[in-house]
Design a protein around this motif. Structure first.
Motif, PDB file in Angstrom:
ATOM      1  N   PHE A 187       0.815  -1.211   0.000  1.00  0.00           N
ATOM      2  CA  PHE A 187       0.000   0.000   0.000  1.00  0.00           C
ATOM      3  C   PHE A 187       0.848   1.260   0.000  1.00  0.00           C
ATOM      4  O   PHE A 187       0.532   2.234  -0.673  1.00  0.00           O
ATOM      5  CB  PHE A 187      -0.935   0.030   1.213  1.00  0.00           C
ATOM      6  N   ILE A 188       1.934   1.243   0.737  1.00  0.00           N
ATOM      7  CA  ILE A 188       2.775   2.431   0.823  1.00  0.00           C
ATOM      8  C   ILE A 188       3.553   2.648  -0.478  1.00  0.00           C
ATOM      9  O   ILE A 188       3.671   3.776  -0.958  1.00  0.00           O
ATOM     10  CB  ILE A 188       3.739   2.332   2.027  1.00  0.00           C
ATOM     11  N   GLU A 220      -2.988   6.402   2.185  1.00  0.00           N
ATOM     12  CA  GLU A 220      -2.082   7.106   3.069  1.00  0.00           C
ATOM     13  C   GLU A 220      -1.928   6.276   4.338  1.00  0.00           C
ATOM     14  O   GLU A 220      -2.761   5.426   4.645  1.00  0.00           O
ATOM     15  CB  GLU A 220      -2.648   8.480   3.412  1.00  0.00           C
ATOM     16  N   MET A 221      -0.884   6.559   5.067  1.00  0.00           N
ATOM     17  CA  MET A 221      -0.571   5.776   6.254  1.00  0.00           C
ATOM     18  C   MET A 221      -1.701   5.820   7.290  1.00  0.00           C
ATOM     19  O   MET A 221      -2.059   4.790   7.851  1.00  0.00           O
ATOM     20  CB  MET A 221       0.721   6.282   6.883  1.00  0.00           C
ATOM     21  N   ASN A 222      -2.280   6.997   7.526  1.00  0.00           N
ATOM     22  CA  ASN A 222      -3.313   7.071   8.554  1.00  0.00           C
ATOM     23  C   ASN A 222      -4.571   6.292   8.146  1.00  0.00           C
ATOM     24  O   ASN A 222      -5.227   5.697   9.002  1.00  0.00           O
ATOM     25  CB  ASN A 222      -3.637   8.515   8.924  1.00  0.00           C
ATOM     26  N   ILE A 279      -6.353   3.237  10.149  1.00  0.00           N
ATOM     27  CA  ILE A 279      -7.793   3.253  10.438  1.00  0.00           C
ATOM     28  C   ILE A 279      -8.424   1.931  10.023  1.00  0.00           C
ATOM     29  O   ILE A 279      -9.195   1.328  10.779  1.00  0.00           O
ATOM     30  CB  ILE A 279      -8.479   4.441   9.735  1.00  0.00           C
ATOM     31  N   ILE A 280      -8.096   1.460   8.834  1.00  0.00           N
ATOM     32  CA  ILE A 280      -8.645   0.189   8.357  1.00  0.00           C
ATOM     33  C   ILE A 280      -8.180  -0.963   9.241  1.00  0.00           C
ATOM     34  O   ILE A 280      -8.980  -1.804   9.668  1.00  0.00           O
ATOM     35  CB  ILE A 280      -8.245  -0.060   6.886  1.00  0.00           C
ATOM     36  N   PHE A 329     -10.200   9.895  16.405  1.00  0.00           N
ATOM     37  CA  PHE A 329      -8.876  10.454  16.688  1.00  0.00           C
ATOM     38  C   PHE A 329      -7.942  10.279  15.493  1.00  0.00           C
ATOM     39  O   PHE A 329      -7.188  11.190  15.149  1.00  0.00           O
ATOM     40  CB  PHE A 329      -8.258   9.815  17.929  1.00  0.00           C
ATOM     41  N   LEU A 330      -7.972   9.115  14.868  1.00  0.00           N
ATOM     42  CA  LEU A 330      -7.076   8.885  13.737  1.00  0.00           C
ATOM     43  C   LEU A 330      -7.437   9.754  12.534  1.00  0.00           C
ATOM     44  O   LEU A 330      -6.558  10.187  11.791  1.00  0.00           O
ATOM     45  CB  LEU A 330      -7.072   7.410  13.345  1.00  0.00           C
TER      46      LEU A 330
END
Length: 121
Positions: free
Chosen positions: A59-60, A66-68, A72-73, A109-110
């Motif tokens: 993914f990266i 994106e990382m966040n 979250i997932i 929050f994320l």
């Protein structure tokens, strides 16, 4: 130091949700005691972690997420898996409701992590 304050804020919010949610909803703390449920829970968590480590570089590298959003997932899948296991194997408790509430707070929050980092810096 910003990271420490951010993690402390998230931890306090999750503890607050846990304590207040249990008081308001009258939910007593219950643990998973069924051996079959424990095995399924452990196996599911191991599979989620392995998938995260396998999918993370993909993914990266491809910049699909994106990382966040990846976090979250990942945490949503973990929290929901835990809630399903609690719903199935802890019949006498509504522990899964607290787990889902904590998931919602954590995801909020994320989603707002950039604003929180700006707030603390």
């Amino acid at each position: 130091m910003t990271f420490v304050w951010l993690m402390l804020t998230i931890a306090v919010a999750l503890i607050f949700i846990d304590v207040v949610g249990r008081k308001l909803l009258g939910i007593k703390r219950a643990k998973l005691t069924d051996p079959k449920g424990k095995k399924i829970d452990l196996l599911g968590r191991v599979i989620c972690v392995i998938l995260a480590f396998v999918l993370y570089p993909t993914f990266i590298e491809t910049e699909v997420l994106e990382m966040n959003y990846l976090f979250i997932i990942f945490f949503t899948v973990l929290f929901c898996f835990q809630a399903i296991i609690q719903y199935i194997y802890i019949k006498e408790s509504k522990e899964f409701i607290i787990t889902l509430l904590m998931n919602i707070v954590f995801v909020v929050f994320l989603f707002n992590i950039d604003a929180l980092l700006k707030l603390y810096s």
